[in-house]
Design a protein around this motif. Structure first.
Motif, PDB file in Angstrom:
ATOM      1  N   PRO A 456       0.810  -1.216   0.000  1.00  0.00           N
ATOM      2  CA  PRO A 456       0.000   0.000   0.000  1.00  0.00           C
ATOM      3  C   PRO A 456       0.847   1.271   0.000  1.00  0.00           C
ATOM      4  CG  PRO A 456       0.179  -0.828   2.230  1.00  0.00           C
ATOM      5  CD  PRO A 456       0.895  -1.828   1.341  1.00  0.00           C
ATOM      6  N   VAL A 457       0.274   2.324  -0.584  1.00  0.00           N
ATOM      7  CA  VAL A 457       0.812   3.673  -0.389  1.00  0.00           C
ATOM      8  C   VAL A 457       0.236   4.142   0.946  1.00  0.00           C
ATOM      9  CG1 VAL A 457       0.912   6.019  -1.265  1.00  0.00           C
ATOM     10  CG2 VAL A 457       0.873   4.093  -2.874  1.00  0.00           C
ATOM     11  N   THR A 458       1.097   4.278   1.932  1.00  0.00           N
ATOM     12  CA  THR A 458       0.627   4.610   3.283  1.00  0.00           C
ATOM     13  C   THR A 458       0.806   6.093   3.580  1.00  0.00           C
ATOM     14  OG1 THR A 458       2.781   4.024   4.193  1.00  0.00           O
ATOM     15  CG2 THR A 458       1.091   2.298   4.168  1.00  0.00           C
ATOM     16  N   LEU A 459       0.091   6.547   4.562  1.00  0.00           N
ATOM     17  CA  LEU A 459       0.146   7.954   4.963  1.00  0.00           C
ATOM     18  C   LEU A 459       1.384   8.213   5.817  1.00  0.00           C
ATOM     19  CD1 LEU A 459      -3.578   8.320   6.044  1.00  0.00           C
ATOM     20  CD2 LEU A 459      -2.547   9.423   4.050  1.00  0.00           C
ATOM     21  N   PRO A 460       2.024   9.352   5.647  1.00  0.00           N
ATOM     22  CA  PRO A 460       3.110   9.716   6.553  1.00  0.00           C
ATOM     23  C   PRO A 460       2.525  10.101   7.908  1.00  0.00           C
ATOM     24  CG  PRO A 460       2.616  11.555   5.126  1.00  0.00           C
ATOM     25  CD  PRO A 460       1.740  10.422   4.667  1.00  0.00           C
ATOM     26  N   GLU A 461       3.197   9.737   8.980  1.00  0.00           N
ATOM     27  CA  GLU A 461       2.659  10.053  10.308  1.00  0.00           C
ATOM     28  C   GLU A 461       3.191  11.368  10.852  1.00  0.00           C
ATOM     29  OE1 GLU A 461       2.438   6.887  13.101  1.00  0.00           O
ATOM     30  OE2 GLU A 461       2.067   5.372  11.561  1.00  0.00           O
ATOM     31  N   ASP A 462       4.274  11.868  10.245  1.00  0.00           N
ATOM     32  CA  ASP A 462       4.862  13.119  10.747  1.00  0.00           C
ATOM     33  C   ASP A 462       4.228  14.318  10.049  1.00  0.00           C
ATOM     34  OD1 ASP A 462       5.999  12.288   8.339  1.00  0.00           O
ATOM     35  OD2 ASP A 462       7.873  13.371   8.703  1.00  0.00           O
ATOM     36  N   VAL A 463       2.955  14.527  10.347  1.00  0.00           N
ATOM     37  CA  VAL A 463       2.237  15.641   9.723  1.00  0.00           C
ATOM     38  C   VAL A 463       1.694  16.554  10.819  1.00  0.00           C
ATOM     39  CG1 VAL A 463       1.569  14.395   7.638  1.00  0.00           C
ATOM     40  CG2 VAL A 463       0.097  14.301   9.648  1.00  0.00           C
ATOM     41  N   GLU A 464       1.494  17.786  10.438  1.00  0.00           N
ATOM     42  CA  GLU A 464       0.851  18.746  11.323  1.00  0.00           C
ATOM     43  C   GLU A 464      -0.484  19.126  10.692  1.00  0.00           C
ATOM     44  OE1 GLU A 464       1.568  23.093  13.447  1.00  0.00           O
ATOM     45  OE2 GLU A 464       3.026  22.317  12.006  1.00  0.00           O
ATOM     46  N   ILE A 465      -1.554  18.868  11.423  1.00  0.00           N
ATOM     47  CA  ILE A 465      -2.888  19.130  10.884  1.00  0.00           C
ATOM     48  C   ILE A 465      -3.431  20.394  11.543  1.00  0.00           C
ATOM     49  CG2 ILE A 465      -5.218  18.218  10.572  1.00  0.00           C
ATOM     50  CD1 ILE A 465      -3.970  15.427  10.665  1.00  0.00           C
ATOM     51  N   THR A 466      -3.483  21.454  10.767  1.00  0.00           N
ATOM     52  CA  THR A 466      -3.919  22.756  11.284  1.00  0.00           C
ATOM     53  C   THR A 466      -5.263  23.175  10.737  1.00  0.00           C
ATOM     54  OG1 THR A 466      -2.826  23.939   9.480  1.00  0.00           O
ATOM     55  CG2 THR A 466      -1.510  23.470  11.450  1.00  0.00           C
ATOM     56  N   GLY A 467      -5.709  22.496   9.688  1.00  0.00           N
ATOM     57  CA  GLY A 467      -6.934  22.927   9.021  1.00  0.00           C
ATOM     58  C   GLY A 467      -6.651  23.829   7.842  1.00  0.00           C
ATOM     59  N   GLU A 468      -5.404  24.207   7.652  1.00  0.00           N
ATOM     60  CA  GLU A 468      -5.040  25.059   6.527  1.00  0.00           C
ATOM     61  C   GLU A 468      -4.320  24.224   5.474  1.00  0.00           C
ATOM     62  OE1 GLU A 468      -2.901  28.533   7.648  1.00  0.00           O
ATOM     63  OE2 GLU A 468      -4.274  29.055   9.265  1.00  0.00           O
ATOM     64  N   GLY A 469      -4.986  24.014   4.344  1.00  0.00           N
ATOM     65  CA  GLY A 469      -4.395  23.246   3.261  1.00  0.00           C
ATOM     66  C   GLY A 469      -4.389  21.751   3.534  1.00  0.00           C
ATOM     67  N   PRO A 476       7.076  17.793   3.276  1.00  0.00           N
ATOM     68  CA  PRO A 476       8.308  18.096   2.520  1.00  0.00           C
ATOM     69  C   PRO A 476       8.829  16.953   1.652  1.00  0.00           C
ATOM     70  CG  PRO A 476       8.800  17.758   4.853  1.00  0.00           C
ATOM     71  CD  PRO A 476       7.305  17.795   4.737  1.00  0.00           C
ATOM     72  N   THR A 477       8.556  15.704   2.019  1.00  0.00           N
ATOM     73  CA  THR A 477       9.163  14.593   1.269  1.00  0.00           C
ATOM     74  C   THR A 477       8.183  13.542   0.768  1.00  0.00           C
ATOM     75  OG1 THR A 477       9.533  13.355   3.324  1.00  0.00           O
ATOM     76  CG2 THR A 477      11.316  14.827   2.562  1.00  0.00           C
ATOM     77  N   TRP A 478       7.026  13.384   1.425  1.00  0.00           N
ATOM     78  CA  TRP A 478       6.165  12.228   1.147  1.00  0.00           C
ATOM     79  C   TRP A 478       5.776  12.114  -0.316  1.00  0.00           C
ATOM     80  CZ3 TRP A 478       1.076  11.765  -0.626  1.00  0.00           C
ATOM     81  CH2 TRP A 478       0.535  10.483  -0.547  1.00  0.00           C
ATOM     82  N   LYS A 479       5.457  13.230  -0.933  1.00  0.00           N
ATOM     83  CA  LYS A 479       4.931  13.149  -2.307  1.00  0.00           C
ATOM     84  C   LYS A 479       6.028  12.942  -3.353  1.00  0.00           C
ATOM     85  CE  LYS A 479       4.625  18.198  -2.928  1.00  0.00           C
ATOM     86  NZ  LYS A 479       3.698  19.317  -3.179  1.00  0.00           N
ATOM     87  N   LYS A 480       7.289  13.053  -2.957  1.00  0.00           N
ATOM     88  CA  LYS A 480       8.380  12.883  -3.918  1.00  0.00           C
ATOM     89  C   LYS A 480       8.617  11.397  -4.173  1.00  0.00           C
ATOM     90  CE  LYS A 480      10.707  17.185  -2.602  1.00  0.00           C
ATOM     91  NZ  LYS A 480      11.915  17.803  -2.022  1.00  0.00           N
ATOM     92  N   THR A 481       8.642  11.021  -5.446  1.00  0.00           N
ATOM     93  CA  THR A 481       8.817   9.616  -5.810  1.00  0.00           C
ATOM     94  C   THR A 481       9.382   9.539  -7.224  1.00  0.00           C
ATOM     95  OG1 THR A 481       7.707   7.457  -5.889  1.00  0.00           O
ATOM     96  CG2 THR A 481       6.441   9.354  -6.689  1.00  0.00           C
TER      97      THR A 481
END
Length: 817
Positions: A456-469, A476-481
């Motif tokens: 699976p393509v899994t979610l990164p856990e090191d995220v900050e959820i602020t409600g903005e965007g 910074p890195t998860w989407k790079k492939t």
């Protein structure tokens, strides 16, 4: 004998069932099966009475079918992705994953405390990577088949938080968090082509007739919204065509019989013609501002808002008369239906009529009633006879529809077409807590799917959820492939899937034992045996989208070769809401009842008995504290009366019915009436309240005779009948007083039922007072005479207003005074 101690009894049996894996389905597929499924819960943190009702109904059915020899699959899981977890992250600073799994642990304990006979081997959460892996595989298959595609679509956008909002996050046109006015913004979105299955989804509803509530089938038919009509090009006059840089626009109508009554045309605010006029600067700033205000309203808001419009300075030509027709933009025209343009016939459409009246537009009647006068003070929308309609005048409107369509086709002006209200399913969400869409954006290859072996393509856990965007977009890195096709640097898709996707195939996952989950999403031999779900149970609020998407997903997976079924759910039961003080239970109303409190005070069996006794499952249930207390008293009485039973009863005693006394015969009759009622309730009506009432009557009848054999036989049967409803108490009685717990199917002693007389309840103004016994063939007059004699002390000195005999059941005497 010890008194009734629900805490002790319930804990004992819950441990026993868990340790012995009592409720796991057999993996041998030789027995007839029964797949009972209640819609799985969202792990919000605590169960509520709606959960208790849903799962108690399903559990009673599952327990019954085990008793009658079926191999029963009765699973539970967690619909675990979704926006509430992100809201909790924003509000409390807790990671969505932690919040979700902690809630699952807590709610699992709550469900365990109800004694629900779920298969635990097959439990999962939809946010588990092992579930995500297979779902992403399906999405890749759909992309490769062209069933998943990408296009621009309008979304709710908060300019302040720079984020997409779900409809439920828009409160009166403003962002739920910052109160900024929400606008409509077009961005690239992913869609599943459900419209490719529209006709099959519609036709296969016929297969569900009789097994699904008629209301649900009607709602699905209306949502799909098949309509036949005429599609044609409404051409601009010469000057308008130059202005709009277009020869015209396409319209669709289901009422070609009214075409001679067209007096204006209306375009959606997003229509390409409208956009072109704005881009070319052909509309003044005030007009542009008004159109943009319409565009920034969601479709739901526009449907509820007052009808608004604006003349565009364009004219189209009537296709049959050549007359000029003014072209307007109107907020009631939606791009989601037809072509985003309508031919307006105010004389024969209420919405068009209201708009024409507001803006003083012409109203031309072309259909009149077959009988009576035409009322020109309102729109006439019924069938009738055409007039002022050229060569079609004098025709009945239904015949005229076909004739006018034929004329358009012969002249090359238009064509007969089928339209659907159903639109393709927008499945992309600009949120973190969801299944990542397994697609990659490559500057060379375009959008390509990830390789299945990388799932699976899994979610990164090191995220900050602020409600903005979108946190995935900002990571910074998860989407790079790298591109799986050419190896170039590329980016992952940062959108996640609509959570309806997870709930559209979870029922298939349950069919396969956990030990195979690493290898396959589900095994073919398992789905061949278990599917379709025999009995599905859930709230009416899921009557459209969840059920429709599940039906669609099943058909797609069939066409992809995963399953061999057309429909996922054979039978459907939609349970009613739980009310308190006449309103739906909700925290905002302050009228909730905590199931944990009920279980703590009275026990799980009391909660179960009350929830099934208070109302038939499909009806609304009004909460009653006194009803709960009454349920507890009955169970305590039922348990404590077991002292009268003969211990160690290994089989039902052989009783010579014809030698019994009147009271003994009556007691056995009531017991076996309950046995007959149980089959009808569990397999057909689900009217558990009537079964419980029958068991209560039987217990009363048993108590009024003193033959220990009659008591033991009847008491064991009632314990058996009530086991699906009050399992802990029933298992305890079975072990303690009968030294067994093998609740097997019960045979009916026909001798006990074939009495020469029948017992009828006697009620006064609907309230039960006594009962009478009459011959099976007694006349109405004989029954009434005996009833009035038995009820003499309640009717003496009062006027008898009405006498009602319900054959085989009761006599009601209505009195006043």
């Amino acid at each position: 004998m010890q008194g009734y101690d629900p805490k002790k009894i319930e804990k004992k049996w819950q441990i026993f069932w868990k340790e012995h894996n009592t409720y796991e389905p057999q993996e041998s597929y030789t027995k007839p099966k029964m797949y009972v499924l209640s819609m799985f819960p969202y792990p919000s943190g605590r169960i509520h009475m709606g959960h208790v009702r849903n799962y108690t109904i399903g559990d009673a059915l599952a327990r019954y079918y085990r008793k009658v020899g079926r191999n029963v699959l009765h699973p539970i899981g967690w619909d675990a992705f979704g926006m509430p977890a992100e809201n909790a992250a924003i509000k409390h600073g807790v990671h969505p994953k932690k919040w979700t799994y902690e809630n699952i642990d807590y709610m699992r304990k709550e469900l365990d405390n109800l004694g629900l006979s779920f298969s635990r081997d097959r439990e999962f959460a939809t946010c588990d990577p092992l579930y995500t892996r297979w779902e992403q595989g399906f999405i890749i298959d759909m992309w490769n088949k062209g069933l998943l595609y990408r296009k621009k679509a309008a979304v709710n956008w908060c300019p302040h938080d720079k984020t997409v909002l779900a409809n439920e996050q828009v409160i009166e046109g403003r962002c739920w968090r910052c109160d900024t006015e929400v606008v409509q913004k077009e961005i690239e979105q992913y869609f599943l082509k459900i419209t490719a299955y529209a006709e099959e989804l519609l036709q296969d509803l016929d297969k569900l007739e009789g097994n699904w509530p008629a209301q649900v089938i009607a709602m699905q038919r209306n949502w799909i919204g098949k309509s036949e009509g005429l599609k044609f090009l409404l051409r601009f006059d010469e000057s308008s065509a130059k202005k709009a840089e277009s020869e015209g626009f396409e319209v669709f109508t289901t009422r070609p019989d009214t075409i001679y009554g067209v007096t204006y045309a209306a375009l959606a605010p997003e229509h390409p013609v409208v956009k072109r006029l704005i881009q070319k600067g052909l509309l003044d700033s005030k007009s542009v501002a008004k159109i943009e205000a319409m565009q920034n309203q969601s479709a739901r808001m526009r449907q509820q808002a007052e009808k608004e419009g604006l003349f565009l300075g364009l004219y189209a030509l009537h296709p049959l008369t050549g007359q000029k027709i003014p072209v307007w933009v109107a907020n009631f025209v939606l791009t989601e239906y037809g072509s985003g343009a309508v031919m307006a016939v105010p004389a024969h459409d209420e919405r068009d009529f209201a708009f024409a009246k507001k803006y003083n537009l012409p109203i031309k009647y072309v259909i009149k009633p077959k009988e009576g006068e035409l009322d020109t003070s309102k729109a006439y929308t019924e069938p009738g006879i055409l007039f002022d309609s050229g060569e079609f005048s004098g025709l009945p409107s239904e015949e005229a529809k076909e004739r006018i369509i034929e004329y358009f086709e012969q002249k090359g002006l238009g064509e007969k077409t089928i339209n659907y209200r159903l639109k393709d399913w927008l499945v992309s969400r600009q949120r973190y807590w969801g299944t990542p869409i397994p697609l990659i954006k490559c500057p060379k290859c375009g959008i390509v799917p990830e390789k299945k072996e990388n799932l699976p393509v899994t979610l990164p856990e090191d995220v900050e959820i602020t409600g903005e965007g979108n946190p995935l977009e900002l990571h910074p890195t998860w989407k790079k492939t790298t591109c799986p096709q050419c190896g170039s640097e590329a980016e992952r898709e940062t959108d996640t899937l609509d959570t309806f996707v997870e709930s559209s195939w979870y029922f298939l996952r349950y069919t396969t034992p956990r030990k195979f989950w690493e290898e396959v999403p589900f095994r073919k031999e398992d789905t061949d045996y278990w599917m379709p779900v025999d009995q599905y149970i859930g709230g009416i609020e899921h009557a459209i989208l969840h059920l429709l998407y599940s039906r669609f997903f099943t058909k797609v997976l069939r066409d992809l070769g995963y399953v061999d079924i057309d429909e996922p759910f054979k039978k459907l039961l939609t349970q009613g809401m739980v009310l308190k003080d006449g309103a739906k239970m909700s925290k905002s109303k302050g009228n909730t009842v905590d199931p944990d409190d009920i279980i703590e005070r009275f026990g799980a069996d009391t909660a179960r008995l009350f929830i099934l006794f208070a109302a038939p499952p499909a009806k609304e249930l009004e909460w009653s504290d006194s009803g709960v207390e009454g349920a507890y008293r009955f169970i305590r009485r039922f348990y404590e009366r077991s002292a009268n039973a003969q211990a160690e009863l290994q089989q039902l005693p052989k009783i010579e019915h014809e030698k019994l006394s009147k009271e003994e015969k009556y007691a056995r009759k009531k017991v076996y009436e309950a046995v007959v009622k149980s089959k009808e309730v569990y397999e057909k009506s689900f009217a558990f309240n009537t079964l419980i009432a029958a068991c209560m009557e039987a217990l009363n009848a048993l108590s009024e005779q003193d033959n220990p054999l009659i008591w033991s036989e009847g008491y064991w049967i009632l314990t058996n009948l009530l086991e699906p409803i009050i399992p802990h108490t029933s298992w305890e009685i079975a072990e303690r007083f009968f030294k067994r717990a093998n609740f097997a199917p019960l045979q009916v002693d026909e001798n006990a039922l074939e009495e020469g007389s029948i017992t009828l309840a006697v009620t006064i103004n609907g309230k039960r007072k006594t009962e009478i016994e009459v011959g099976k063939d007694a006349s109405k007059e004989e029954i009434l005479e005996k009833a009035k004699e038995a009820a003499a002390k309640w009717i003496e000195g009062k006027e008898i207003v009405k006498e009602i005999v319900v054959p085989g059941r009761l006599v009601n005497i209505v009195v006043k005074g």
